[in-house]
Design a protein around this motif. Structure first.
Motif, short mmCIF file in Angstrom:
data_model
loop_
_atom_site.label_atom_id
_atom_site.label_comp_id
_atom_site.label_asym_id
_atom_site.label_seq_id
_atom_site.Cartn_x
_atom_site.Cartn_y
_atom_site.Cartn_z
N GLN A 88 0.83 -1.33 0.01
CA GLN A 88 0.07 -0.04 -0.08
C GLN A 88 0.82 1.23 0.09
N TYR A 89 2.26 1.18 0.10
CA TYR A 89 2.93 2.32 0.16
C TYR A 89 2.87 3.42 -0.92
N PRO A 90 2.63 2.89 -2.17
CA PRO A 90 2.60 4.11 -3.32
C PRO A 90 1.13 4.80 -3.12
N GLU A 91 0.08 4.10 -2.61
CA GLU A 91 -1.29 4.86 -2.43
C GLU A 91 -1.08 5.67 -1.04
N LEU A 92 -0.34 5.15 -0.10
CA LEU A 92 -0.51 5.92 1.12
C LEU A 92 0.38 7.32 1.13
N ILE A 93 1.40 7.27 0.29
CA ILE A 93 2.05 8.56 0.29
C ILE A 93 1.39 9.55 -0.58
N LYS A 94 0.55 9.33 -1.22
CA LYS A 94 -0.51 10.19 -2.13
C LYS A 94 -1.94 10.13 -1.40
N ALA A 95 -2.19 9.64 -0.46
CA ALA A 95 -3.53 9.48 0.12
C ALA A 95 -3.86 10.90 0.90
N HIS A 96 -5.21 11.04 0.84
CA HIS A 96 -5.71 12.33 1.48
C HIS A 96 -6.60 11.57 2.72
N PHE A 97 -5.98 11.92 3.95
CA PHE A 97 -6.67 11.35 5.12
C PHE A 97 -7.53 12.29 5.97
N SER A 98 -8.71 12.03 6.49
CA SER A 98 -9.50 12.79 7.17
C SER A 98 -9.10 13.29 8.51
N LEU A 99 -9.57 14.53 8.49
CA LEU A 99 -9.18 15.27 9.94
C LEU A 99 -10.33 14.94 11.10
N ASN A 100 -11.20 14.16 10.65
CA ASN A 100 -12.42 13.78 11.60
C ASN A 100 -12.20 12.43 12.30
N GLU A 101 -11.17 11.71 11.82
CA GLU A 101 -10.92 10.62 12.57
C GLU A 101 -10.48 10.73 14.16
N PRO A 102 -11.11 9.93 15.03
CA PRO A 102 -10.65 10.09 16.56
C PRO A 102 -9.15 10.05 16.62
N ILE A 104 -6.56 11.35 14.96
CA ILE A 104 -5.85 12.75 14.50
C ILE A 104 -6.69 13.82 15.27
N ARG A 105 -7.94 13.75 15.71
CA ARG A 105 -8.51 14.74 16.45
C ARG A 105 -7.98 14.90 17.95
N ALA A 106 -7.40 13.64 18.48
CA ALA A 106 -6.66 13.77 19.82
C ALA A 106 -5.58 14.34 19.47
N ALA A 107 -4.59 14.27 18.39
CA ALA A 107 -3.32 15.04 18.01
C ALA A 107 -3.44 16.62 18.00
N LEU A 108 -4.66 16.69 17.31
CA LEU A 108 -5.08 18.28 17.30
C LEU A 108 -5.43 18.92 18.56
N ARG A 109 -5.95 18.04 19.61
CA ARG A 109 -6.19 18.77 20.85
C ARG A 109 -5.01 18.94 21.66
N PRO A 125 -12.55 2.62 14.77
CA PRO A 125 -13.34 3.20 13.46
C PRO A 125 -12.74 4.32 13.22
N GLN A 126 -12.57 4.24 11.63
CA GLN A 126 -12.06 5.61 10.84
C GLN A 126 -10.80 5.89 11.21
N SER A 127 -10.06 4.79 11.91
CA SER A 127 -8.50 4.93 12.10
C SER A 127 -7.71 5.06 10.61
N PRO A 128 -6.71 5.93 10.23
CA PRO A 128 -6.06 5.79 9.12
C PRO A 128 -5.31 4.69 8.63
N SER A 129 -5.40 4.23 7.46
CA SER A 129 -4.67 2.88 6.95
C SER A 129 -3.22 2.65 7.33
N PHE A 130 -2.75 3.88 7.49
CA PHE A 130 -1.07 3.71 7.65
C PHE A 130 -0.73 3.42 8.99
N LEU A 131 -1.41 3.53 9.98
CA LEU A 131 -1.22 2.93 11.25
C LEU A 131 -1.15 1.50 11.27
#
Length: 875
Positions: A88-102, A104-109, A125-131
């Motif tokens: 999945q690496y080629p897709e991951l480095i071009k992907a757009h990940f949502s800011l509304n996932e739990p 990344i919301r924790a990192a923003l706070r 749920p909604q966790s990004p695939s790169f994890l």
């Protein structure tokens, strides 16, 4: 969200040495960050400098896109990343990940660096695939730190470790301490990249401008466009379409379709003409910015243009369309198979393409006009040498085929009456699939008032008829046009100066207006010259024929003022001639052979208003049956075997004059029917011709037959007889006018004495008696020939003998007549005939008594006995 662990309160009091070390590390890292200019510097900072102080596996930086509420990779340490070989690496480095996932919301706070164990968060749920991808590669923990700009988060620093609990307080404090500087460094990198990108774009546009400026052809344009677009990497190539001259369609002009090599598809794309207003192209042309559209979606919307199906076949999904516009003028469209749009760059490229396209099109137009002008000059030179219709046809067929790739449908010329039109030239091979229909329309008479002809003749530069539309409107010609498979019919007026001389019709999909105008001008002049030449040839032929007639007339040496005959019978003829001569009435001259019918016809003509023109004579008995029609009505070249040239008929030759039809009773039935039509309609058509020719001819006919008997026998048409027998004049036979024998004799003696060089002073009385005693079956002509022969046989200047033939057929007929009557009846008839020849003179010199060789008193007695009165021999 679960923190990895709480900070040990025992560590809150740090030693001065530890604090000093942290300060030194932050100071050194701050100096290092200050020197960061690009992504590579920042990667080195993390992968070498910070890694030398603290343990972790790899680092990435992501940036936030506030518009669509996503974050995307910005900086990656490919060498250190344990997931670089992940599927999945080629897709991951071009992907757009949502800011509304739990996660990344924790990192923003979080106000300071925050760490997570991957196994705790990756399946939420909604966790990004790169994890999960990192976890599968052995990574255990991630440290997230916000990057701030002007009080707002601009991105994140992701630090990964394959050991749990590897992010110490010192490490966290260092990351927290350098985070503002890292934010500034990332901002500077972004700015530098934008500046560099703009510089690259400017350089790209400058190079493209230089490359495209040297292009003069569409092939060179395509090469330059292909080179510049490779730098922005459209996966499926490009197509440039230009607006056609009709301003309603577009056609491919240059292209590079890397996804297909199918010749059928490419040929279809090259030859196509797509309507501008198809629901897609017009949208692009009306948009000031590039338009991105989905191929399948446009098909679903109902766009039926075939190019969408071709694109779908080639695998195109997303297409960008940019209008090519120079000033206020649209020249075409650039279509790209590309998903990411750099609007500014594309607009810059298209601006250069538009200028180049406008210049190339202008050069093409100039070159095309130069070629057309050169061609028209050559065509003009060819046309100038044309003298015949065949030469013109060869020149026209050649130019239409080689230069305009079409064929001639029809040239019609306006007849001399200014109303009717006749086919002048056409190419039958154009209508191979509709020969019968073409022949029917060809035979149909066309006038200048016919609706389509009238529209063309009144137009300035001609009209274009779309065949499909004409079929719907009920145009009677459209069914024929449709059989050619072509789209349009071009109808143009042929003019010389301001005078219309005809029309030309061409069938084609597209034709050049300049070429049409130039060719029509040359064709018009050529046709006018040919028509003038044909008229000159006709006049020349007419003069030659008239000259032949004049020569014949001179040979005949008729002097109409010296018609011989003053007897009562001839006086009746003179009176009738004087009554009819000044009119245009048809005259029928009846009489036996040799009574002078032609002489009377010429006298009537010379006394008429038509005397200034030559009377034309046709001897109907002397013509072969198969040539009578050609002689009377003329023929066109090639109308029958042996017709090697056009011939003007006697009717046409006698226009505004008199036509003398001698021996009209000898005409065959077919010729009688056509003669009747010409008399009735006052118009004719040459054999093999289509043009109707109006004639004004005064008819004088002559015959030695009894036409009434011929009509009853079915050998002569009754309607023609009534047309000819308008004003009959019956000429008396010579035996009915014996009083004219002596003056006729003296006239012929004088005439042939002069012609033969013999000087005859006197005619012996014996000769006159001999002539009066003969029955003259050949009438005046026989007398004339007898005198000519007798003069030649006379040895001196006195005509003593004439050589009257013996045992003639007439004598035998007279003998048969005598055998059927009594002696008294025969004697009575004989004495009356002698008295008529002697003009009623009973006794004395030249009298009937002298011819009968009896005394005058005896003759008086016989007259009384036989009941002969003056009425019998003067009636």
């Amino acid at each position: 969200m679960k923190r990895v662990k709480d900070i040990d309160p025992g560590l809150s009091v740090r030693s001065l040495a530890a604090f000093e070390q942290e300060r030194r590390i932050l100071s050194d890292l701050g100096n290092d960050i200050t020197g960061v200019r690009d992504k590579n510097d920042l990667i080195i900072l993390f992968s070498k400098r910070i890694k030398s102080l603290f343990y972790f596996t790899h680092t990435i930086v992501t940036l936030i896109d506030a518009k669509d509420e996503t974050y995307t990779p910005f900086l990656l340490d490919h060498e250190s990343s344990p997931i670089r070989s992940h599927a999945q690496y080629p897709e991951l480095i071009k992907a757009h990940f949502s800011l509304n996932e739990p996660f990344i919301r924790a990192a923003l706070r979080a106000e300071e660096p925050i760490s997570f164990l991957l196994e705790d968060i990756m399946d939420q749920p909604q966790s990004p695939s790169f994890l999960r991808a990192n976890y599968e590669a052995g990574v255990k923990e991630i440290l997230m730190t916000r990057l701030m700009k002007e009080g707002k988060p601009m991105g994140f620093i992701h630090i990964y470790s394959d050991k749990p609990n590897s992010f110490s307080i010192e490490f966290r404090n260092v990351i927290k301490g350098i985070a503002p500087q890292l934010s500034g460094a990332v901002s500077n990198i972004i700015k530098n990249e934008e500046i560099l990108k703009k510089e690259q774009e400017k350089s790209l546009l400058l190079d493209f401008s230089n490359d495209i400026a040297t292009g003069r052809t569409k092939e060179e344009l395509a090469f330059a466009v292909r080179a510049v677009l490779k730098k922005i990497n459209p996966p499926g190539g490009f197509v440039i379409r230009r607006i056609n001259e009709d301003n309603t369609t577009m056609s491919p002009y240059a292209y590079d379709l890397t996804k297909t090599h199918d010749p059928k598809v490419i040929n279809a794309l090259e030859q196509a003409r797509y309507p501008i207003n198809d629901g897609l192209q017009d949208r692009v042309l009306n948009s000031a910015i590039p338009l991105l559209f989905n191929v399948d979606r446009e098909i679903q919307r109902g766009i039926t243009s075939s190019y969408l199906q071709h694109w779908k076949t080639m695998g195109f999904k997303e297409i960008v369309g940019i209008r090519l516009r120079n000033g206020e003028t649209n020249h075409g469209i650039l279509f790209l198979d590309i998903q990411e749009i750099n609007v500014q760059l594309l607009q810059g490229i298209c601006s250069q393409i538009s200028i180049a396209l406008a210049n190339i099109m202008a050069n093409e137009q100039i070159h095309k006009k130069q070629e057309e002008q050169a061609f028209l000059l050559d065509f003009s030179s060819d046309i100038a040498q044309v003298r015949t219709k065949a030469d013109l046809q060869a020149a026209i067929f050649r130019v239409l085929d080689k230069t305009m790739h079409t064929q001639l449908s029809m040239i019609r010329t306006i007849d001399e009456d200014g109303y009717n039109m006749s086919p002048f030239m056409y190419d039958e091979t154009l209508f191979e699939r509709a020969k019968k229909h073409f022949a029917e329309l060809l035979a149909h008479r066309v006038t200048v008032d016919e609706i389509y002809t009238a529209d063309v003749l009144t137009s300035e530069d001609g009209l274009v008829f779309n065949i499909e539309e004409e079929l719907k409107s009920g145009n009677s010609y459209a069914r024929l046009w449709e059989t050619t498979g072509l789209k349009n019919v071009y109808g143009l007026p042929l003019r010389v100066g301001n005078k219309n001389i005809g029309t030309i019709w061409l069938l084609a999909d597209r034709l050049s207006k300049l070429m049409l105008k130039g060719i029509c001008a040359q064709i018009s002049i050529a046709i006018a010259n040919i028509q003038a030449n044909e008229k000159l040839l006709a006049y020349k032929k007419q003069l030659e024929v008239e000259n032949d007639y004049l020569k014949e007339q001179i040979k005949t040496i008729y002097n109409f003022s010296e018609i011989i005959g003053n007897g009562q019978q001839m006086q009746k003829v003179y009176r009738l001639m004087s009554l009819v001569a000044g009119s245009n009435t048809t005259v029928l001259i009846l009489g036996e052979t040799g009574t002078g019918k032609e002489l009377i016809a010429r006298a009537i003509h010379n006394a008429s208003l038509r005397k200034d023109k030559l009377m034309v004579k046709v001897n109907c008995a002397a013509l072969p049956a198969n040539l009578i029609e050609s002689e009377l009505f003329g023929h066109e070249r090639g109308s029958f075997t042996g017709a090697i040239d056009r011939r003007i008929g006697k009717f046409e030759l006698a226009n505004n004059s008199t036509l003398f039809l001698d021996e009209v009773g000898e005409l065959p039935p077919e010729a009688q029917a056509k003669l009747l039509r010409v008399i009735q309609e006052r118009e004719l058509e040459r054999l093999g011709g289509k043009q109707t020719i109006k004639v004004d001819v005064r008819l004088i006919a002559a015959t030695n037959r009894n036409l009434e008997e011929e009509v009853k026998a079915g050998r002569f048409r009754a309607d023609l007889y009534f047309r000819l027998n308008v004003f009959p004049i019956s000429l008396p036979s010579l035996r009915e006018r014996p009083e004219d024998i002596e003056p006729l004799t003296h006239f012929f003696v004088k005439k042939y004495g002069r012609n033969t060089g013999r000087k005859i002073r006197k005619v012996a009385p014996k000769v006159i008696q001999q002539l009066l005693s003969y029955t003259w079956p050949g009438n005046v002509r026989e007398l004339e020939h007898l005198i000519e022969r007798s003069i030649l046989l006379t040895p001196d200047d006195i005509l003593r003998d004439v050589y009257i033939p013996e045992n003639t057929a007439t004598d035998k007929q007279d003998l048969t007549h005598l055998l059927n009557h009594s002696l008294e009846e025969v004697e009575r008839s004989y004495i009356i005939e002698i008295l008529r020849r002697c003009s009623g003179k009973i006794s004395g010199p030249g009298s009937a008594a002298e011819i009968l060789k009896i005394p005058g008193n005896t003759l008086h007695s016989k007259l009384k006995k036989l009941g002969i009165t003056k009425k019998d021999y003067f009636g």
